[in-house]
Design a protein around this motif. Structure first.
Motif, PDB file in Angstrom:
ATOM      1  N   ALA A   1       1.735 -15.329 -10.725  1.00  0.00           N
ATOM      2  CA  ALA A   1       1.824 -14.992  -9.797  1.00  0.00           C
ATOM      3  C   ALA A   1       3.613 -15.335  -9.811  1.00  0.00           C
ATOM      4  O   ALA A   1       4.272 -15.785  -9.934  1.00  0.00           O
ATOM      5  N   ALA A   2       3.197 -14.449  -8.739  1.00  0.00           N
ATOM      6  CA  ALA A   2       5.003 -13.305  -8.896  1.00  0.00           C
ATOM      7  C   ALA A   2       5.184 -12.678  -7.333  1.00  0.00           C
ATOM      8  O   ALA A   2       3.595 -12.402  -7.347  1.00  0.00           O
ATOM      9  N   LYS A   3       6.184 -13.080  -7.092  1.00  0.00           N
ATOM     10  CA  LYS A   3       6.493 -11.762  -5.247  1.00  0.00           C
ATOM     11  C   LYS A   3       7.625 -11.787  -5.374  1.00  0.00           C
ATOM     12  O   LYS A   3       8.835 -11.928  -6.138  1.00  0.00           O
ATOM     13  N   TYR A   4       8.319 -10.215  -4.477  1.00  0.00           N
ATOM     14  CA  TYR A   4       9.137  -9.752  -4.176  1.00  0.00           C
ATOM     15  C   TYR A   4       9.763  -9.721  -3.173  1.00  0.00           C
ATOM     16  O   TYR A   4       8.592  -8.622  -3.041  1.00  0.00           O
ATOM     17  N   THR A   5      10.370  -9.821  -2.295  1.00  0.00           N
ATOM     18  CA  THR A   5      11.050  -9.252  -0.611  1.00  0.00           C
ATOM     19  C   THR A   5      11.609  -8.245  -1.533  1.00  0.00           C
ATOM     20  O   THR A   5      12.614  -7.697  -2.176  1.00  0.00           O
ATOM     21  N   TRP A   6      11.396  -6.814  -0.439  1.00  0.00           N
ATOM     22  CA  TRP A   6      12.417  -6.002  -0.085  1.00  0.00           C
ATOM     23  C   TRP A   6      12.007  -4.904   0.613  1.00  0.00           C
ATOM     24  O   TRP A   6      10.829  -4.519   1.507  1.00  0.00           O
ATOM     25  N   ASN A   7      12.636  -5.749   1.586  1.00  0.00           N
ATOM     26  CA  ASN A   7      13.047  -5.328   3.954  1.00  0.00           C
ATOM     27  C   ASN A   7      12.353  -3.728   3.798  1.00  0.00           C
ATOM     28  O   ASN A   7      13.084  -3.037   2.878  1.00  0.00           O
ATOM     29  N   PRO A   8      11.913  -4.085   4.702  1.00  0.00           N
ATOM     30  CA  PRO A   8      10.807  -5.188   5.446  1.00  0.00           C
ATOM     31  C   PRO A   8       9.476  -5.215   4.730  1.00  0.00           C
ATOM     32  O   PRO A   8       8.203  -5.911   5.142  1.00  0.00           O
ATOM     33  N   PHE A   9       9.382  -4.903   3.117  1.00  0.00           N
ATOM     34  CA  PHE A   9       8.219  -5.435   2.512  1.00  0.00           C
ATOM     35  C   PHE A   9       8.177  -6.993   1.287  1.00  0.00           C
ATOM     36  O   PHE A   9       9.268  -6.879   1.187  1.00  0.00           O
ATOM     37  N   ARG A  10       6.910  -7.572   1.673  1.00  0.00           N
ATOM     38  CA  ARG A  10       6.638  -8.395   0.385  1.00  0.00           C
ATOM     39  C   ARG A  10       5.706  -8.647  -0.547  1.00  0.00           C
ATOM     40  O   ARG A  10       4.630  -7.546   0.330  1.00  0.00           O
ATOM     41  N   PHE A  11       5.721  -8.083  -1.480  1.00  0.00           N
ATOM     42  CA  PHE A  11       4.061  -7.560  -2.263  1.00  0.00           C
ATOM     43  C   PHE A  11       4.103  -8.716  -3.667  1.00  0.00           C
ATOM     44  O   PHE A  11       5.328  -8.952  -3.759  1.00  0.00           O
ATOM     45  N   TYR A  12       2.920  -8.674  -3.478  1.00  0.00           N
ATOM     46  CA  TYR A  12       2.351 -10.185  -4.400  1.00  0.00           C
ATOM     47  C   TYR A  12       2.125  -9.920  -5.146  1.00  0.00           C
ATOM     48  O   TYR A  12       0.559  -8.850  -5.304  1.00  0.00           O
ATOM     49  N   VAL A  13       1.057 -10.438  -6.329  1.00  0.00           N
ATOM     50  CA  VAL A  13       0.746 -10.130  -7.574  1.00  0.00           C
ATOM     51  C   VAL A  13       0.456 -11.634  -8.621  1.00  0.00           C
ATOM     52  O   VAL A  13       0.954 -12.236  -8.202  1.00  0.00           O
ATOM     53  N   GLY A  14      -1.330 -11.804  -8.459  1.00  0.00           N
ATOM     54  CA  GLY A  14      -1.113 -12.715  -9.367  1.00  0.00           C
ATOM     55  C   GLY A  14      -2.265 -12.567 -10.390  1.00  0.00           C
ATOM     56  O   GLY A  14      -3.324 -11.787  -9.758  1.00  0.00           O
ATOM     57  N   TYR A  15      -2.303 -13.633 -11.213  1.00  0.00           N
ATOM     58  CA  TYR A  15      -3.880 -13.638 -12.830  1.00  0.00           C
ATOM     59  C   TYR A  15      -4.092 -14.913 -12.389  1.00  0.00           C
ATOM     60  O   TYR A  15      -3.161 -15.517 -13.116  1.00  0.00           O
ATOM     61  N   GLU A  16      -5.199 -15.508 -12.954  1.00  0.00           N
ATOM     62  CA  GLU A  16      -6.133 -16.785 -13.693  1.00  0.00           C
ATOM     63  C   GLU A  16      -6.597 -16.703 -14.303  1.00  0.00           C
ATOM     64  O   GLU A  16      -7.909 -16.247 -13.884  1.00  0.00           O
ATOM     65  N   HIS A  17      -6.818 -17.386 -14.969  1.00  0.00           N
ATOM     66  CA  HIS A  17      -8.287 -17.968 -16.083  1.00  0.00           C
ATOM     67  C   HIS A  17      -8.162 -18.618 -16.272  1.00  0.00           C
ATOM     68  O   HIS A  17      -7.527 -20.174 -15.936  1.00  0.00           O
ATOM     69  N   ILE A  18      -9.746 -19.588 -15.981  1.00  0.00           N
ATOM     70  CA  ILE A  18     -10.114 -20.323 -15.995  1.00  0.00           C
ATOM     71  C   ILE A  18     -11.421 -20.807 -17.125  1.00  0.00           C
ATOM     72  O   ILE A  18     -12.199 -19.074 -17.197  1.00  0.00           O
ATOM     73  N   ARG A  19     -11.717 -22.344 -17.909  1.00  0.00           N
ATOM     74  CA  ARG A  19     -12.276 -22.040 -18.533  1.00  0.00           C
ATOM     75  C   ARG A  19     -13.014 -23.856 -18.061  1.00  0.00           C
ATOM     76  O   ARG A  19     -12.473 -24.133 -18.510  1.00  0.00           O
ATOM     77  N   GLN A  20     -14.576 -23.244 -18.600  1.00  0.00           N
ATOM     78  CA  GLN A  20     -15.453 -23.860 -17.953  1.00  0.00           C
ATOM     79  C   GLN A  20     -16.198 -24.729 -19.270  1.00  0.00           C
ATOM     80  O   GLN A  20     -17.074 -23.943 -20.034  1.00  0.00           O
TER      81      GLN A  20
END
Length: 512
Positions: A353-372
């Motif tokens: 996961a990551a985020k970046y602040t570029w005022n006045p915006f904050r951007f988010y992105v993420g990924y998860e891989h789950i194995r059951q």
């Protein structure tokens, strides 16, 4: 109700002040808000209610909502009804609780014992503002046990299951140089990362990954918090590291692999529900990123209430004790009152996961891989789940082959001014086809083991009138398809009543 609130005084708002995502350096005395010296200062600033190093804090969050496909409410549900629900069958207005934050109370302490060495403590609990009850997803199942599906009130699953302290309860030592080591009931590393990298900050009404603990718990929502766990965090320059281990607790029940079994022929099992995780991340020039790995053994998922005399006859989820859908022969091993039906898996999950602040915006992105996978060590009837609830029905062989779940999310938060934020979020869950033999299609019919997806998009505005009080308004839309749109995890598949939900919400929040 008074006793509940008094019991809760030993608890909430680690989500507000002692968020586990905060690194060791953030635990320095300078990071603490100044202590309130007057009522006027309390109302106008974010000063803390601290006395001799002990701080009391809390949140109250409530509003009004409407859902396109919902259920009658009950006093135990703490998440509301914004997400599409397998049993939701009608539109309704409702009191919308805990929309941006979990209502509750907490107490924390930090006392220096040596230079740069502190004793730390935190206890926090969640309360339902609409009823005054402790947050208790386990009870949403037990109060519906035996009822026809069409007569259910809200049903869910979660780590908050009526415990007096249902969020966190831990103590330890902290140093800005050597990090923080704590032991007790604590949020999983995945929960920490979810709160830090979700554009909606885990808001139940506007965040799939906040509402559904699948991602934060590394595969199951009951594992968003780990009992009997040891947690260590340290920061060095821009980098930070987290390590966590959960010791075995609870009971394993009595297990038999035979199709015909009795209380005398099943074998007592020891619990093997240990877990461990790692978090590595860094922050630099407005950019932040983390990689989190979690491994959980004997994870439990409670999907639906027990069936019973008033509900349709089925060869599973019966009120007679059952293992792998095989009912007991003869008298029950344990009583079925106030018990649950659980599906057991061993889970591994890796998140980026990551985020970046570029005022006045904050951007988010993420990924998860789950194995059951099916558990390497089975649980039996009488095994314990979250909150001490016992399983009178248990499945250790629910998966034909490994189940793979992928979760994607992204979003942006726009600071319209110093008091107003606008947040847009998107979430996607994908599930593989783990059925053998594979026979999944609209014509052949879907089962829960077929591939499927869930989508949610949300938009909300949050305005702070003061540092303690804010009001918000927003809307969420979610939909499911394929195997994720199957309500009961057995074949032939029983689908959701409706495969979508729309949920506008308005409300207010007060925090101290």
């Amino acid at each position: 109700m008074r006793s509940v609130w008094l019991c809760a005084l030993v608890a909430l708002a680690s989500s507000l002040v002692l968020d586990p995502t905060v690194r060791a350096a953030a635990e320095s005395p300078a990071s603490e808000p100044a202590t309130c010296t007057s009522f006027k200062e309390f109302t106008a600033t974010d000063c803390s209610l601290t006395w001799h190093g002990i701080t009391v804090y809390g949140t109250y969050d409530i509003g009004l909502g409407w859902v396109g496909h919902g259920l009658p409410e009950n006093g135990y549900n703490y998440e509301g009804e914004s997400l599409v629900n397998r049993n939701g069958n009608h539109s309704q207005f409702l009191i919308a609780q805990n929309n941006l934050s979990q209502t509750g109370l907490g107490i924390r302490a930090k006392e220096e014992i040596l230079e740069d060495w502190y004793v730390v403590f935190n206890a926090s609990t969640g309360i339902n503002p609409q009823s005054g009850q402790l947050a208790n997803m386990g009870a949403t199942n037990t109060i519906n046990a035996g009822l026809p599906r069409g007569s259910y009130s809200f049903v869910g699953d979660g780590a908050r299951a009526g415990q007096p302290i249902n969020d966190e309860f831990y103590g330890g030592v902290s140093s800005t140089q050597f990090g923080t080591l704590t032991f007790g009931r604590q949020r999983a590393l995945g929960t920490d990362a979810m709160l830090a990298y979700d554009p909606a900050s885990g808001a139940y009404s506007f965040s799939f990954i906040g509402y559904n603990g699948l991602m934060a718990g590394g595969g199951d929502t009951q594992d968003t918090r780990w009992d009997q766990s040891l947690k260590y965090r340290i920061a060095y320059g821009p980098a930070h590291l987290g390590v966590m281990y959960k010791f075995v607790d609870g009971q394993g029940g009595c297990f038999s692999a035979a199709g015909t079994w009795t209380a005398a022929t099943c074998t007592p099992e020891a619990a093997h529900n240990s877990a461990y995780g790692f978090d590595l991340g860094a922050e630099y020039a407005g950019f932040s990123a983390d990689i989190v790995y979690q491994r959980v053994y004997q994870a439990i998922s409670v999907v639906n209430p027990l069936l019973g005399p008033q509900s349709p006859t089925q060869p599973y989820q019966s009120t007679t004790d059952s293992i792998n859908t095989n009912p007991i022969t003869g008298a029950n091993l344990i009583g079925t009152t106030n018990t649950e039906y659980g599906i057991v898996t061993d889970n591994s999950a890796i998140m980026v996961a990551a985020k970046y602040t570029w005022n006045p915006f904050r951007f988010y992105v993420g990924y998860e891989h789950i194995r059951q996978t099916n558990p390497s060590n089975p649980l039996g009837v009488g095994a314990s789940a979250a909150g001490g609830y016992l399983l009178s029905g248990v499945e250790d062989n629910n998966l034909d082959s490994p189940k793979v779940v992928q979760v994607f999310w992204t979003g942006v938060k726009y600071a319209y001014d110093s008091k107003t934020d606008i947040t847009l979020s998107y979430y996607l869950e994908l599930q593989n086809d783990f059925r053998i033999p594979s026979a999944c299609s609209p014509s052949a019919g879907f089962r829960s083991s077929c591939s499927g997806n869930l989508n949610e998009v949300s938009l909300y505005v949050d305005h702070h009138f003061t540092k303690r009080f804010d009001a918000y308004a927003g809307i969420a839309y979610s939909e499911v398809s394929g195997g994720l749109g199957i309500a009961i995890p057995h074949g032939p598949g029983v689908p959701y009543y409706f495969d979508n939900n729309i949920a506008p919400t308005v409300g207010g929040r007060f925090a101290f």
